[in-house]
Design a protein around this motif. Structure first.
Motif, PDB file in Angstrom:
ATOM      1  N   GLY A  73      51.262 -96.655 -46.450  1.00 18.78           N
ATOM      2  CA  GLY A  73      50.454 -95.934 -47.429  1.00 18.78           C
ATOM      3  C   GLY A  73      50.643 -96.414 -48.853  1.00 18.78           C
ATOM      4  O   GLY A  73      50.066 -95.863 -49.786  1.00 18.78           O
ATOM      5  N   GLU A  74      51.457 -97.459 -49.051  1.00 17.85           N
ATOM      6  CA  GLU A  74      51.688 -98.030 -50.378  1.00 17.85           C
ATOM      7  C   GLU A  74      51.190 -99.476 -50.378  1.00 17.85           C
ATOM      8  O   GLU A  74      51.144-100.137 -49.339  1.00 17.85           O
ATOM      9  CB  GLU A  74      53.182 -98.018 -50.714  1.00 17.85           C
ATOM     10  N   ARG A  75      50.857 -99.973 -51.561  1.00 21.42           N
ATOM     11  CA  ARG A  75      50.438-101.367 -51.652  1.00 21.42           C
ATOM     12  C   ARG A  75      51.573-102.287 -51.210  1.00 21.42           C
ATOM     13  O   ARG A  75      52.724-102.048 -51.543  1.00 21.42           O
ATOM     14  CB  ARG A  75      50.074-101.708 -53.104  1.00 21.42           C
ATOM     15  N   TYR A  76      51.250-103.328 -50.441  1.00 21.93           N
ATOM     16  CA  TYR A  76      52.314-104.275 -50.127  1.00 21.93           C
ATOM     17  C   TYR A  76      51.841-105.703 -49.941  1.00 21.93           C
ATOM     18  O   TYR A  76      52.608-106.547 -49.515  1.00 21.93           O
ATOM     19  CB  TYR A  76      53.138-103.821 -48.913  1.00 21.93           C
ATOM     20  N   HIS A  77      50.598-106.015 -50.307  1.00 23.62           N
ATOM     21  CA  HIS A  77      50.156-107.405 -50.260  1.00 23.62           C
ATOM     22  C   HIS A  77      50.184-107.979 -51.672  1.00 23.62           C
ATOM     23  O   HIS A  77      49.805-107.313 -52.635  1.00 23.62           O
ATOM     24  CB  HIS A  77      48.761-107.502 -49.646  1.00 23.62           C
TER      25      HIS A  77
END
Length: 283
Positions: free
Chosen positions: A154-158
């Motif tokens: 649910g968090e940005r990770y790219h």
């Protein structure tokens, strides 16, 4: 509590409370344990695990899977055919951050889930070893546990998502640095396939699964040798450029759950790392 306030508290407890280090723990560790115990609903067992991790935890590499075209019988084809129109096998591999492969499990059908293949890797006679105090970075589709650390869901990770937007909280910062490190396995696969077109061609091979497994293992061994003897920076630059221009949308797959104890250990490690990163990031 800020680092300065923590340091002042430790000095005050030494000066006025006669707190002293022991053979097992420094003053700072004793105070940190007490503060954590007061601030969180945790057991003594979890507390011991957290503070053992703080001095010993070490990220040793990244794990992911890749798909390589394979020749199978017409009867077996449905198991080896997924998103692509042709049959592929799913290859699970672990690599270090210098892009050398340290574990490879080949031969699985394309439709096999990554979590199923990982469980096989951990439980077979020649398993992927998860050493105490060390862990691998794995994607969100695998289980979170003490030796396998996933990003926060649910968090940005790219990496592209952070090009103009800096992280706003510990979870986003963790995911950003996670993505930067875990990128190693994608780079390793990219270099491997560019060096050895025999495993990257979309043309159906003339050999079966067992032979192709041996070819994949041979390519990985040669890749490791060449990473030291002939790294070929130009080849790696080509791979990096392709990864930066990758516009595929990455969706979060379902997250398999490990046993509650193993999952909790993974959470404690990840949360501790994220908290340390965020504290240093704000200084």
């Amino acid at each position: 509590m800020t680092p300065l306030a923590f340091t002042d508290l430790c000095e005050m407890l030494v000066r006025e409370g006669d707190l002293r280090p022991t053979l097992q723990a420094t003053v700072e560790e004793q105070v940190a344990k007490t503060l954590y115990l007061l601030a969180h609903k945790t057991t003594n067992r979890e507390l011991a695990f957290i503070f053992r991790r703080s001095g010993e935890s070490d990220c040793i590499g990244a794990i992911d899977g890749t798909h390589i075209r394979v020749k199978v019988s017409q009867r077996e084809a449905p198991r080896y055919r997924g998103r692509k129109y042709y049959s592929t096998q799913n290859v699970l591999a672990a690599c270090t951050f210098d892009l050398k492969f340290i574990y490879v499990l080949a031969g699985w059908e394309e439709t096999a889930s990554d979590s199923r293949i990982m469980k096989e890797a951990l439980n077979r006679q020649d398993p992927l070893k998860l050493s105490e105090g060390k862990y691998y970075l794995v994607d969100a589709g695998l289980m979170l546990r003490s030796g396998l650390i996933t990003p926060y869901r649910g968090e940005r990770y790219h990496l592209k998502e952070y090009s103009r937007n800096p992280p706003r909280n510990p979870r986003e910062l963790f995911n950003l640095r996670y993505a930067s490190l875990r990128n190693a396995i994608e780079r390793a696969f990219g270099v491997l396939k560019k060096r050895f077109p025999i495993i990257s061609s979309s043309t159906e091979p003339s050999y079966g699964v067992e032979t192709q497994k041996l070819i994949i293992f041979s390519c990985c061994i040669l890749h490791n040798y060449l990473r030291s003897a002939d790294p070929n920076d130009e080849l790696l630059a080509q791979v990096d450029a392709e990864l930066m221009n990758d516009n595929d949308v990455h969706e979060e797959p379902p997250n398999p759950r490990e046993s509650s104890e193993e999952f909790r250990k993974g959470e404690l490690i990840r949360d501790g790392i994220a908290a340390d990163m965020w504290a240093n990031y704000q200084v």
